[in-house]
Design a protein around this motif. Sequence first.
Motif, PDB file in Angstrom:
ATOM      1  N   HIS A 189      19.373 -33.366  26.528  1.00 25.62           N
ATOM      2  CA  HIS A 189      19.784 -32.086  25.938  1.00 25.62           C
ATOM      3  C   HIS A 189      18.601 -31.238  25.498  1.00 25.62           C
ATOM      4  CE1 HIS A 189      24.109 -32.243  26.174  1.00 25.62           C
ATOM      5  NE2 HIS A 189      24.017 -33.553  25.991  1.00 25.62           N
ATOM      6  N   PHE A 190      17.488 -31.893  25.112  1.00 25.05           N
ATOM      7  CA  PHE A 190      16.305 -31.096  24.783  1.00 25.05           C
ATOM      8  C   PHE A 190      15.796 -30.358  26.019  1.00 25.05           C
ATOM      9  CE2 PHE A 190      15.541 -33.927  21.015  1.00 25.05           C
ATOM     10  CZ  PHE A 190      15.722 -32.924  20.095  1.00 25.05           C
ATOM     11  N   ARG A 210      17.872 -29.437  28.425  1.00 23.54           N
ATOM     12  CA  ARG A 210      19.084 -28.772  28.916  1.00 23.54           C
ATOM     13  C   ARG A 210      19.665 -29.466  30.148  1.00 23.54           C
ATOM     14  NH1 ARG A 210      18.952 -22.450  28.401  1.00 23.54           N
ATOM     15  NH2 ARG A 210      21.160 -22.891  28.421  1.00 23.54           N
ATOM     16  N   ARG A 211      19.583 -30.819  30.129  1.00 18.63           N
ATOM     17  CA  ARG A 211      20.267 -31.630  31.122  1.00 18.63           C
ATOM     18  C   ARG A 211      21.374 -32.383  30.390  1.00 18.63           C
ATOM     19  NH1 ARG A 211      17.585 -35.980  31.998  1.00 18.63           N
ATOM     20  NH2 ARG A 211      15.798 -35.707  30.643  1.00 18.63           N
ATOM     21  N   PRO A 212      22.356 -32.946  31.090  1.00 20.98           N
ATOM     22  CA  PRO A 212      23.374 -33.710  30.364  1.00 20.98           C
ATOM     23  C   PRO A 212      22.940 -35.124  29.987  1.00 20.98           C
ATOM     24  CG  PRO A 212      23.982 -33.512  32.657  1.00 20.98           C
ATOM     25  CD  PRO A 212      22.725 -32.727  32.491  1.00 20.98           C
ATOM     26  N   MET A 239      25.369 -39.710  32.652  1.00 18.60           N
ATOM     27  CA  MET A 239      26.773 -39.273  32.705  1.00 18.60           C
ATOM     28  C   MET A 239      27.621 -40.159  33.608  1.00 18.60           C
ATOM     29  SD  MET A 239      27.378 -36.582  30.907  1.00 18.60           S
ATOM     30  CE  MET A 239      28.657 -35.488  31.514  1.00 18.60           C
ATOM     31  N   MET A 269      18.262 -27.697  22.527  1.00 19.26           N
ATOM     32  CA  MET A 269      19.220 -28.810  22.491  1.00 19.26           C
ATOM     33  C   MET A 269      20.641 -28.305  22.280  1.00 19.26           C
ATOM     34  SD  MET A 269      19.323 -32.053  19.915  1.00 19.26           S
ATOM     35  CE  MET A 269      20.065 -31.102  18.619  1.00 19.26           C
ATOM     36  N   VAL A 317      24.091 -27.160  28.878  1.00 20.60           N
ATOM     37  CA  VAL A 317      23.237 -27.693  29.937  1.00 20.60           C
ATOM     38  C   VAL A 317      23.277 -26.761  31.137  1.00 20.60           C
ATOM     39  CG1 VAL A 317      23.474 -30.081  29.224  1.00 20.60           C
ATOM     40  CG2 VAL A 317      25.063 -29.134  30.862  1.00 20.60           C
ATOM     41  N   THR A 337      22.080 -27.911  34.335  1.00 21.31           N
ATOM     42  CA  THR A 337      22.087 -28.666  35.588  1.00 21.31           C
ATOM     43  C   THR A 337      23.508 -29.062  35.956  1.00 21.31           C
ATOM     44  OG1 THR A 337      21.724 -30.705  34.378  1.00 21.31           O
ATOM     45  CG2 THR A 337      19.790 -29.608  35.234  1.00 21.31           C
ATOM     46  N   GLN A 360      25.933 -32.148  38.174  1.00 22.67           N
ATOM     47  CA  GLN A 360      25.892 -33.512  38.701  1.00 22.67           C
ATOM     48  C   GLN A 360      25.971 -33.410  40.220  1.00 22.67           C
ATOM     49  OE1 GLN A 360      24.762 -34.658  35.824  1.00 22.67           O
ATOM     50  NE2 GLN A 360      25.806 -36.576  36.180  1.00 22.67           N
TER      51      GLN A 360
END
Lengths: 330, 147
Positions: free
Chosen positions: A42-43, A45-47, A50, B26, B30, B32, B34
């Motif tokens: 998240h820092f 900006r990715r999940p 998952m 944060m 997001v 991106t 999947q």
Amino acid sequence: MEITSFLPPDIIRMIVSAVVIISFVFLNAMVMTYAERKLAGHFQRRPGPMEVGSHGLLQVIVDGLKLIGKQLILPKDVDRPLFRLAPLLAFIPVVLPFIVIPFSEKLQVADLNIGLIFILAISSLNGMAVLIAGWSSNNKYSLFGALRSVAQNIAYEIPILLVVLTVALMANTFSLKGLVEAQSGMWFILLQPVAFIIYFIAGLAETNRAPFDLSEAESELTAGFHTEYSGMGFSLFFLGEYANMFVVCSIATILFLGGWHGIPLPFLEYTGVFWFLLKVYALLFVMIWCRWTYPRVRFDQLMNLAWKYLIPFSLVNFIITAIVLVIVKL
Amino acid sequence: MSGYFSEILTGGKSLLVGLGVTFKAMLQPVVTVQYPREKTDVTSSNYRGHIELVRNPETGSFKCIACGLCAKACPSECITVKSEKREGVKGKVLTVFQLDFTKCSLCGSCVEACNKGAIRFSQDYNIAGFTKEEFHYDLLKRLEEMG
């Protein structure tokens, strides 16, 4: 027949605490790995993870199984006994401090009157484990990682000791329980903000965390001292690192943030653990936050920070505290 | 000693600013996806995929007049254009338009050379394959398949 008739209660107590502590160390490592990867995501900006389980919750378990299943590779020309000893030496010293950590007023295995010194003595063994791992691996990257780590640990233990001594001076005890009880009125972070900042920075360095992770700098040293370790050998270093982070943060909580003190809940003597863990994990969050914010420092910068800033400041802080305490007592 | 304390202040301040930047990042959503299950479209009009034929909105067929300028302009000779004469149709009719994408360097000379605006860069990016032949594209067929 009662169980106490053939097992003295002390031994039962010992076994139960050992099991609880070791499972807690493993649980903490799992929670921290998940939190670290998720927050790192998240820092940026990715999940984060998952795929395995809902929101990647099972990822940690799968990773753990993978590591257990992996072969323990013994590279050519390593120093066999030392190579095998190093991961154990990295893991055991970080489990021992959990014995004296007061999670709440009653949740503590043993209240040593020198608890603080015990933790500091034990945790400096960690540097030894890193040195043994780096030396025995017969690998230049490992050795360089280990050398850096030892120099770093020596430099940063001094400000930690000075700061801890300052707080011990104020509470007039080395018992961790006593230290927390001394803060029932006011947390020491309000009286010693500089000491807290110094402790936290030095703690980051002491646990080899970014931005001070020179001993395992990927871009220069592959993985530093644990380059040659696979499977559980690597995992023990990994578990050790997270347990060490937990210990450093719980000492910060005990020394500065009032330990188990907080808004009183029912069964106060036990539920203090809620406030304790809340504070510790808040600090751990800051550690992760720092890791994903700052770039790695250069080696000379690392040494400059310790010798030119942290040590003088902690020394001056110590002397001022001592003088003020003498004046107040007069 | 000069600058010792000011360095602590400015340095400490910049460290806090850095923490602020990452904390804000944060909390933001997001960006991106999947990948194999979720895909995004290419949003940039400057993106250069392999070339494709352009449809003439009036006739519903290709705009290409099979002049072969693109094949001549191509420095790596990866375009093959074939055509035939048909009765009752003015000019040539395109029958084959092949692109050997293994040789193409996406220079865009063909797109520049075409004065009918009949070829353009596609937005395709999902084009991994196992054999060389998979990258010999029949662009005429592709246009028909796209409906």
